[in-house]
Design a protein around this motif. Structure first.
Motif, PDB file in Angstrom:
ATOM      1  N   LEU A   1       1.276  -1.331  -0.116  1.00  0.00           N
ATOM      2  CA  LEU A   1      -0.066   0.276   0.257  1.00  0.00           C
ATOM      3  C   LEU A   1       0.828   1.088  -0.078  1.00  0.00           C
ATOM      4  N   ALA A   2       0.904   1.949  -1.419  1.00  0.00           N
ATOM      5  CA  ALA A   2       1.992   3.185  -1.441  1.00  0.00           C
ATOM      6  C   ALA A   2       1.635   4.495  -1.119  1.00  0.00           C
ATOM      7  N   ILE A   3       0.585   5.138   0.013  1.00  0.00           N
ATOM      8  CA  ILE A   3       0.696   5.535   0.210  1.00  0.00           C
ATOM      9  C   ILE A   3       1.611   7.658   0.232  1.00  0.00           C
ATOM     10  N   GLY A   4       1.121   7.934  -0.254  1.00  0.00           N
ATOM     11  CA  GLY A   4       1.661   9.830  -0.783  1.00  0.00           C
ATOM     12  C   GLY A   4       3.401   9.534  -1.091  1.00  0.00           C
ATOM     13  N   ALA A   5       3.257   8.858  -1.703  1.00  0.00           N
ATOM     14  CA  ALA A   5       4.749   8.087  -2.185  1.00  0.00           C
ATOM     15  C   ALA A   5       5.220   8.283  -3.365  1.00  0.00           C
ATOM     16  N   ARG A   6       6.327   8.415  -4.315  1.00  0.00           N
ATOM     17  CA  ARG A   6       6.228   8.790  -5.327  1.00  0.00           C
ATOM     18  C   ARG A   6       7.401   7.645  -6.306  1.00  0.00           C
ATOM     19  N   PHE A   7       7.328   6.589  -5.693  1.00  0.00           N
ATOM     20  CA  PHE A   7       8.333   5.547  -5.967  1.00  0.00           C
ATOM     21  C   PHE A   7       9.861   6.108  -6.739  1.00  0.00           C
ATOM     22  N   ASP A   8      10.868   6.711  -5.981  1.00  0.00           N
ATOM     23  CA  ASP A   8      11.703   8.224  -6.415  1.00  0.00           C
ATOM     24  C   ASP A   8      12.774   6.015  -6.508  1.00  0.00           C
ATOM     25  N   ASP A   9      13.801   6.828  -7.486  1.00  0.00           N
ATOM     26  CA  ASP A   9      14.547   5.599  -7.798  1.00  0.00           C
ATOM     27  C   ASP A   9      15.407   5.780  -6.307  1.00  0.00           C
ATOM     28  N   ARG A  10      15.356   6.093  -5.662  1.00  0.00           N
ATOM     29  CA  ARG A  10      16.565   5.596  -4.428  1.00  0.00           C
ATOM     30  C   ARG A  10      15.574   4.973  -3.448  1.00  0.00           C
ATOM     31  N   VAL A  11      14.637   4.602  -3.417  1.00  0.00           N
ATOM     32  CA  VAL A  11      13.423   3.551  -2.995  1.00  0.00           C
ATOM     33  C   VAL A  11      13.293   2.456  -4.014  1.00  0.00           C
ATOM     34  N   THR A  12      13.268   3.191  -5.049  1.00  0.00           N
ATOM     35  CA  THR A  12      12.691   1.276  -6.056  1.00  0.00           C
ATOM     36  C   THR A  12      13.940   0.110  -6.202  1.00  0.00           C
ATOM     37  N   GLY A  13      15.181   0.933  -5.750  1.00  0.00           N
ATOM     38  CA  GLY A  13      16.248   0.422  -6.851  1.00  0.00           C
ATOM     39  C   GLY A  13      16.145   0.199  -8.359  1.00  0.00           C
ATOM     40  N   LYS A  14      16.554  -1.238  -8.747  1.00  0.00           N
ATOM     41  CA  LYS A  14      15.990  -1.852  -9.849  1.00  0.00           C
ATOM     42  C   LYS A  14      14.403  -1.767 -10.350  1.00  0.00           C
ATOM     43  N   VAL A  15      14.417  -1.021 -11.211  1.00  0.00           N
ATOM     44  CA  VAL A  15      12.953  -1.205 -11.043  1.00  0.00           C
ATOM     45  C   VAL A  15      11.597  -2.356 -11.270  1.00  0.00           C
ATOM     46  N   ASP A  16      12.453  -3.281 -11.845  1.00  0.00           N
ATOM     47  CA  ASP A  16      11.426  -4.326 -12.861  1.00  0.00           C
ATOM     48  C   ASP A  16      11.758  -5.154 -11.478  1.00  0.00           C
ATOM     49  N   THR A  17      12.562  -5.050 -10.372  1.00  0.00           N
ATOM     50  CA  THR A  17      12.184  -6.180  -9.292  1.00  0.00           C
ATOM     51  C   THR A  17      11.882  -5.241  -8.135  1.00  0.00           C
ATOM     52  N   PHE A  18      11.519  -4.543  -8.388  1.00  0.00           N
ATOM     53  CA  PHE A  18      10.918  -3.984  -7.188  1.00  0.00           C
ATOM     54  C   PHE A  18       9.551  -4.825  -7.241  1.00  0.00           C
ATOM     55  N   ALA A  19       9.211  -4.982  -5.423  1.00  0.00           N
ATOM     56  CA  ALA A  19       8.324  -5.792  -4.439  1.00  0.00           C
ATOM     57  C   ALA A  19       7.514  -6.507  -5.376  1.00  0.00           C
ATOM     58  N   PRO A  20       8.860  -8.124  -5.961  1.00  0.00           N
ATOM     59  CA  PRO A  20       8.051  -9.018  -7.306  1.00  0.00           C
ATOM     60  C   PRO A  20       6.815  -9.560  -7.054  1.00  0.00           C
ATOM     61  N   LYS A  21       6.544 -10.053  -5.744  1.00  0.00           N
ATOM     62  CA  LYS A  21       5.396 -10.995  -5.555  1.00  0.00           C
ATOM     63  C   LYS A  21       4.163  -9.875  -4.759  1.00  0.00           C
ATOM     64  N   ALA A  22       4.114  -8.489  -5.187  1.00  0.00           N
ATOM     65  CA  ALA A  22       3.671  -7.967  -4.647  1.00  0.00           C
ATOM     66  C   ALA A  22       2.312  -6.988  -5.876  1.00  0.00           C
ATOM     67  N   THR A  23       1.378  -7.143  -5.310  1.00  0.00           N
ATOM     68  CA  THR A  23      -0.127  -6.747  -5.710  1.00  0.00           C
ATOM     69  C   THR A  23       0.317  -5.071  -5.402  1.00  0.00           C
ATOM     70  N   LEU A  24       0.363  -3.501  -5.992  1.00  0.00           N
ATOM     71  CA  LEU A  24       0.666  -2.441  -5.564  1.00  0.00           C
ATOM     72  C   LEU A  24      -0.797  -1.717  -5.550  1.00  0.00           C
ATOM     73  N   VAL A  25      -0.599  -0.902  -4.873  1.00  0.00           N
ATOM     74  CA  VAL A  25      -2.213   0.026  -4.760  1.00  0.00           C
ATOM     75  C   VAL A  25      -0.891   1.286  -3.718  1.00  0.00           C
ATOM     76  N   HIS A  26      -1.629   2.246  -5.369  1.00  0.00           N
ATOM     77  CA  HIS A  26      -0.901   3.338  -4.871  1.00  0.00           C
ATOM     78  C   HIS A  26      -1.808   4.585  -4.837  1.00  0.00           C
ATOM     79  N   ILE A  27      -2.528   5.702  -3.597  1.00  0.00           N
ATOM     80  CA  ILE A  27      -3.004   6.648  -3.423  1.00  0.00           C
ATOM     81  C   ILE A  27      -1.478   7.857  -3.367  1.00  0.00           C
ATOM     82  N   ASP A  28      -2.367   8.921  -4.040  1.00  0.00           N
ATOM     83  CA  ASP A  28      -1.846   9.983  -4.651  1.00  0.00           C
ATOM     84  C   ASP A  28      -2.935  10.798  -5.107  1.00  0.00           C
TER      85      ASP A  28
END
Length: 563
Positions: A273-300
């Motif tokens: 549950l991503a809340i008020g965040a923007r998936f910055d590169d310093r957070v995600t690391g390599k994008v295509d490996t970010f949370a590989p097993k998860a359903t992503l919810v983005h509230i913004d």
């Protein structure tokens, strides 16, 4: 009765409830300064225009209100650009007023003329050039409305000198309505119900909170969601304080220098549950490996942030507080039937085990003071109740890791832009807002010198900020990269030629301390924090201490370098 443009401008600030203005006078705005003593604002004279914007930014972050700064044309305006870009990257409500040459001279390369509207177009939420005195009041009203509403951000208003000298009747617009600007505050109820269902089915959920939680005032709603449903919480650098840093569900910060538990939780989660965040590169690391097993919810609240960096499964465009309140209203009626005290218990035990087996740690002992130890003692002595500003670099990361932020609006740091020199003026802004609170700037010996002139601003305004310099004699974060990835080629990162910070403090009228042994850290910090004066505490720390964990650039969050 007709008023001059300068008077109309100041009347507008009064109507907006402005209490503090950070500024530096000049010829293009001299008419405003001529009228300023007739108004009830507290004006803080900075020593550099960059400091004015950072101070207004710190004031805004600490209070949740819009910060205000006033600078002159030309170099006054361009000096402010770094501060404006800093606020823009972190979505901070600051209203910047710049002087401009008279309108007939615009475009003639007049003395101290720059196209500040053009220069700042990429780093402001919006900006204006006032060409008619009859538009002045409405423009100022719009500027504050835009800065505060929706996704907050800096707004600049350019004020030509002849407009400040002209006269017109003052008409205050009580309401603001912009046809092309209507932020979507309320969430779509269908999406809210979809999120509730996902949470109900999830076995390994994680809440990933960003600065939007704090700017929308959604801390209580987020805490209710986490505690009621037993969901672990991590946060970005800008989200620190959105959830209590001493709570058992707190994982610590995630990302490049995030905790092992936070990064592993994201990597193994089945719902983020991503809340008020923007998936910055310093957070995600390599994008295509970010949370590989998860359903992503983005509230913004900003629709342009959703799907921008990471593809998400459930987008929800809304104010964070409104969205979480709606989610609560859907979940709460069936909370007892749907969830129990053991909900997600296996998952929580797993993430807590990660925290226990791989906690934030450092190698203690040796002949040097460890910078992490200093931050730990700042936390203990302040009881976690200080407002902490930071500069940028290793000092910033150690503060984020080892100071447990229990409340929001207590951590002031340049996240997106990474602006060295931010911390001291930001601390001044926060101390101006809260004169009775302890305000500490955790600094490095490199970045503190970027805006060291603002020490005079603090001293002459009796703003007793405490500057704790983690002095390692290097530009530490760059040196760390040189050590790990560039064969220890410490090219131009050695800062062994530096001022005597104790003498420097005394020259400015502040109090200076130097700490060279670990046994003196606690007594010196305790003494300095108790003094009602500006203090510099120069702590000589291990010159080659690194920030760990560390995710190398381009790696996934699971590929952490540990101590």
């Amino acid at each position: 009765m007709e008023l001059t443009g300068a008077q109309i401008f100041l009347e507008c600030l009064k109507k907006e409830g402005v209490e503090v203005v950070f500024g530096y006078p000049g010829g293009a705005i001299i008419d405003i300064y001529d009228q300023l003593p007739n108004y009830p604002f507290k004006h803080i004279l900075v020593r550099h225009e960059q400091g004015a914007v950072h101070a207004a930014d710190g004031y805004a972050r600490a209070t949740g209100e819009a910060g205000v700064c006033l600078v002159t044309s030309g170099p006054g305006a361009t000096n402010a650009v770094t501060g404006i870009a800093t606020a823009y990257m972190d979505s901070i409500p600051v209203v910047i007023f710049t002087g401009q040459v008279p309108t007939p001279l615009i475009g003639n390369d007049a003395f101290q003329e720059v196209d500040i509207v053009g220069i700042t177009r990429p780093c402001t939420k919006h900006n204006y050039l006032v060409k008619d005195i009859n538009d002045l009041a409405f423009t100022v009203r719009q500027a504050f409305y835009l800065a505060r509403s929706g996704r907050p951000g800096p707004v600049l208003v350019d004020l030509p000198k002849d407009i400040m000298q002209a006269k017109a009747e003052f008409v205050w617009p009580e309401d603001v309505s912009l046809r092309s600007y209507n932020p979507n505050l309320a969430p779509h109820i269908g999406q809210i119900k979809k999120v509730a269902k996902l949470i109900e089915k999830a076995e390994r959920p994680v809440i990933y909170a960003g600065g939007g939680v704090i700017s929308s005032g959604a801390e209580d709603e987020l805490t209710w969601l986490a505690k009621s449903l037993n969901i672990p919480v991590t946060a970005t650098l800008m989200g620190l304080g959105a959830f209590p840093g001493n709570d058992p569900l707190w994982l610590g910060m995630l990302g490049m220098h995030g905790t092992y538990a936070a990064n592993m939780a994201i990597n193994n989660s089945d719902l983020v549950l991503a809340i008020g965040a923007r998936f910055d590169d310093r957070v995600t690391g390599k994008v295509d490996t970010f949370a590989p097993k998860a359903t992503l919810v983005h509230i913004d609240i900003d629709p342009t942030s959703i799907q921008k960096n990471v593809a998400v499964h459930v987008p929800l465009v809304a104010d964070c507080k409104s969205a979480l309140s709606s989610l609560k209203s859907v979940i709460e009626p069936t909370l007892d039937q749907t969830y129990s005290e053991d909900s997600h218990a296996v998952w929580v035990r797993q993430v807590q085990q990660w925290s226990e087996t791989h906690p934030l740690r450092y190698n203690k002992g040796g002949s040097f003071i460890k910078p992490q130890y200093v931050v730990e003692k700042v936390y203990e002595i302040s009881n976690g109740d200080a407002i902490v500003a930071t500069e940028v670099g290793q000092n910033q990361m150690w503060a984020a890791q080892f100071y447990k932020f229990k409340k929001s609006k207590s951590f002031l740091s340049s996240g997106g832009l990474g602006t060295m020199g931010y911390g001291l003026p930001a601390a001044i802004g926060a101390q101006m807002a809260f004169p009775d609170r302890l305000v500490v700037d955790i600094a490095g010996d490199g970045s503190i010198q970027m805006n060291i002139q603002e020490l005079m601003t603090a001293v002459c305004n009796d703003l007793p900020v405490k500057i704790v310099i983690l002095n390692n004699g290097y530009l530490g974060m760059v040196r760390q990269w040189q050590e790990l990835f560039y064969n220890r080629n410490y090219c131009e990162t050695c800062m062994d030629a530096q001022p005597d910070f104790v003498k420097l403090a005394e020259a400015y009228g502040a109090v200076g301390f130097r700490v060279t042994e670990e046994k003196d850290v606690v007594p010196v910090l305790t003494e300095a924090f108790a003094l009602p004066k500006v203090c510099i505490i120069d702590v000589r720390v291990d010159p080659e201490e690194n920030v760990y964990p560390m995710v190398p650039a381009g790696a996934s969050l699971a590929d952490m370098l540990l101590v």
